[in-house]
Scaffold this active site. Structure first.
Site, mmCIF file in Angstrom:
data_model
loop_
_atom_site.group_PDB
_atom_site.id
_atom_site.type_symbol
_atom_site.label_atom_id
_atom_site.label_comp_id
_atom_site.label_asym_id
_atom_site.label_seq_id
_atom_site.Cartn_x
_atom_site.Cartn_y
_atom_site.Cartn_z
ATOM 1 N N SER A 169 0.890 -1.220 0.121
ATOM 2 C CA SER A 169 -0.163 0.012 -0.044
ATOM 3 C C SER A 169 0.795 1.203 0.132
ATOM 4 O O SER A 169 1.542 1.492 0.881
ATOM 5 C CB SER A 169 -0.806 0.097 1.161
ATOM 6 O OG SER A 169 -1.389 1.467 1.499
ATOM 7 N N ASP A 321 -6.004 0.843 -9.516
ATOM 8 C CA ASP A 321 -7.081 1.575 -9.820
ATOM 9 C C ASP A 321 -7.734 1.518 -11.269
ATOM 10 O O ASP A 321 -8.624 2.039 -11.634
ATOM 11 C CB ASP A 321 -6.444 3.033 -9.578
ATOM 12 C CG ASP A 321 -6.372 3.209 -8.108
ATOM 13 O OD1 ASP A 321 -6.859 2.561 -7.349
ATOM 14 O OD2 ASP A 321 -5.688 4.076 -7.867
ATOM 15 N N LYS A 348 -12.008 -1.261 -1.678
ATOM 16 C CA LYS A 348 -12.018 -0.303 -2.137
ATOM 17 C C LYS A 348 -13.163 0.778 -1.932
ATOM 18 O O LYS A 348 -13.877 0.136 -1.120
ATOM 19 C CB LYS A 348 -11.495 -0.067 -3.641
ATOM 20 C CG LYS A 348 -9.980 -0.756 -3.967
ATOM 21 C CD LYS A 348 -9.012 0.263 -3.353
ATOM 22 C CE LYS A 348 -7.416 -0.247 -3.748
ATOM 23 N NZ LYS A 348 -6.609 0.717 -3.110
ATOM 24 N N ARG A 394 -14.849 5.082 -9.768
ATOM 25 C CA ARG A 394 -14.290 4.369 -10.716
ATOM 26 C C ARG A 394 -15.278 3.381 -11.400
ATOM 27 O O ARG A 394 -15.059 3.025 -12.622
ATOM 28 C CB ARG A 394 -12.903 3.781 -10.327
ATOM 29 C CG ARG A 394 -11.804 4.660 -9.576
ATOM 30 C CD ARG A 394 -10.461 4.238 -10.005
ATOM 31 N NE ARG A 394 -9.397 5.050 -9.127
ATOM 32 C CZ ARG A 394 -9.099 6.157 -9.411
ATOM 33 N NH1 ARG A 394 -9.220 6.581 -10.854
ATOM 34 N NH2 ARG A 394 -8.409 7.225 -8.685
HETATM 35 C C1 S3P Z 1 -3.074 5.385 -3.716
HETATM 36 C C2 S3P Z 1 -2.714 4.156 -3.406
HETATM 37 C C3 S3P Z 1 -3.646 3.142 -3.795
HETATM 38 C C4 S3P Z 1 -4.647 3.498 -4.789
HETATM 39 C C5 S3P Z 1 -5.304 4.624 -4.311
HETATM 40 C C6 S3P Z 1 -4.152 5.739 -4.091
HETATM 41 C C7 S3P Z 1 -2.257 6.412 -3.235
HETATM 42 O O1 S3P Z 1 -4.063 2.309 -2.761
HETATM 43 O O2 S3P Z 1 -5.625 2.450 -5.000
HETATM 44 O O3 S3P Z 1 -6.573 5.300 -5.158
HETATM 45 O O4 S3P Z 1 -2.431 7.720 -3.680
HETATM 46 O O5 S3P Z 1 -1.096 6.046 -2.496
HETATM 47 P P1 S3P Z 1 -3.328 1.480 -1.731
HETATM 48 O O6 S3P Z 1 -2.556 2.378 -0.737
HETATM 49 O O7 S3P Z 1 -4.132 0.951 -0.637
HETATM 50 O O8 S3P Z 1 -2.609 0.539 -2.434
#
Ligand code: S3P
Length: 435
Positions: A169, A321, A348, A394
């Protein structure tokens, strides 16, 4: 959030034109947070127009940061306060934004006051133990509803941490690096799969020193506490995850021609471009620059064939995403699309595996759903119908792309949720469609 709106999407013949994307959401959040704790002022051009990034700005204001929106070009001017924020008088409203809650928790964990972070119904269902656990190890006191929002954080002086993230993440990585600024010593964060590195790139742009190195398929980042940041002048590159909808729309029609200037091309985000090229979309990069450590390019895109794809392992994290829109065009590919190792989609803004499967089936497609992904056969035909967005931006946008190749019109209910990341999405799509 605006009142519920339904949008009708009609089938198209091809995509033609040029599209200038609003600023990237991931970068806008990070710039707003770091500008707030920097010394001096920052000017952020092409700041994301999405409601999520407005939530971050709203929280920063509640924490005593002064900022102003200039009329031209979505410019935000922020007066940084340095590392010490002001206790908010009300709970910090993160709206629908998981990024706001997770990353901001790293900043407020370093403040010597108690504050509460709240979110909307969708955010209140999302897992926060991924930030609660490491921030607690650093010394913050955090109360939650069994690992879910609201979060009540009592911060203060933090201990550094050496942390291997159990879930890939980028939000957690940024949260811990931000918290590391308030720690006494060196914080080290390790990820076994590389996630987007906008936190690291932005910290450097604001003057922080950090070290990064590859470790196996992942990386480790180290940051020293007590560093002071300075304000920056920046132009946020166009959002690649928003561009994904138009790129996939162009891929649906061999006659499509699309120009995309000023687009984020950061290698930790650009996997989508490789996958679409492997599937048969022609993409040429006509210009490439680096701004504040982020790669920015202009694309010239023409439609071609549409083969299939298998997305698994590290690709699933890199494309997390974009998977909803890839799934939405999957029935129109030759060999279909299979997604594995994407369990994160279940937590999500909606359960995106279930949302995708429900909507594709409503359009008449065959979908084989599993716990961590799905398999969607190619060469299927879809019919227009009434679809839900499930309150998920999305999903609303992904299915307006599937609708372009369906037989008959498609009604997207809850289309207003697109404004979470891209308020002008439907008008822009309409302008690019030839019928
Ligand atoms: C993001 C990381 C992703 C992504 C989210 C934005 C970011 O999530 O799905 O829309 O800006 O760091 P995760 O950190 O849960 O992977």
């Amino acid at each position: 959030m605006k009142a519920a709106t339904a949008v009708t999407v009609r089938p198209a013949r091809r995509i033609r034109g040029s599209v200038q994307l609003p600023g990237d959401k991931s970068i806008s959040h990070r710039y707003a947070m770091l500008a707030g704790i920097a010394e001096g002022s920052s000017r952020l051009e092409n700041y994301s127009t999405g409601a999520d990034c407005a939530s971050t700005l709203g929280c920063m204001r509640s924490l005593g940061v002064t900022w102003e929106r200039k009329a031209e070009q979505n410019v935000i001017e922020v007066q940084g306060r340095g590392l010490t924020l002001r206790p908010p008088s009300d709970p910090l409203d993160c709206g629908n934004s998981g990024s706001t809650m997770r990353m901001l928790s790293g900043l407020i964990a370093g403040q010597s006051f108690t504050s509460e972070m709240v979110g909307d119904e969708s955010l209140s269902r999302r897992p926060m133990e991924r930030v609660i656990k490491p921030l607690s190890q650093m010394g913050a006191q955090i109360e939650s509803e069994q690992g879910k929002p609201p979060l009540r954080i009592t911060g203060g002086h933090l201990k550094p941490i050496d942390y291997s993230m159990p879930v890939a993440s980028a939000q957690v990585k940024s949260c811990l690096l931000f918290a590391g600024l308030f720690a006494d010593g060196e914080t080290r964060v390790e990820e076994s799969v590389r996630t987007r590195d906008h936190g690291e790139v932005a910290l450097r742009a604001f003057g922080a020193r950090l070290e990064r190195k590859n470790v196996g398929t992942g990386s480790e980042v180290r940051i020293h506490g007590g560093q002071r940041l300075h304000g920056i002048e920046a132009r946020v590159p166009g959002d690649l995850s928003s561009a994904a909808f138009f790129l996939c729309a162009a891929a649906l029609f061999p006659g499509s021609e699309l120009t995309v200037p000023n687009l984020l091309m950061n290698p930790t985000r650009a996997r989508l471009l490789d996958v679409l090229m492997q599937m048969g979309l022609h993409i040429s990069v006509t210009q490439l620059d680096e701004i504040n450590g982020e790669l920015v390019g202009s694309l010239q895109v023409t439609g071609g064939t549409l083969k299939g794809a298998i997305i698994a392992g590290a690709d699933s994290a890199a494309l997390i995403d974009e998977i909803p829109v890839l799934a939405a065009i999957a029935p129109f590919t030759e060999k279909g699309i299979e997604v594995r190792d994407a369990r994160e989609l279940r937590v999500k803004e909606s359960d995106r595996i279930a949302s995708v499967a429900t909507n594709l089936r409503k359009m008449g497609a065959e979908v084989d759903e599993s716990e961590d992904g799905f398999k969607i056969p190619g060469r299927q035909s879809l019919h227009g119908t009434e679809l839900e967005s499930f309150g998920d931006h999305r999903i609303a946008m992904a299915f307006s792309i599937a609708a372009l190749r369906a037989q008959g019109d498609t009604l997207i209910l809850g289309a207003e949720s697109a404004a979470i990341s891209y308020p002008a999405f439907f008008q822009t799509l309409e302008a690019l469609c030839e019928r």
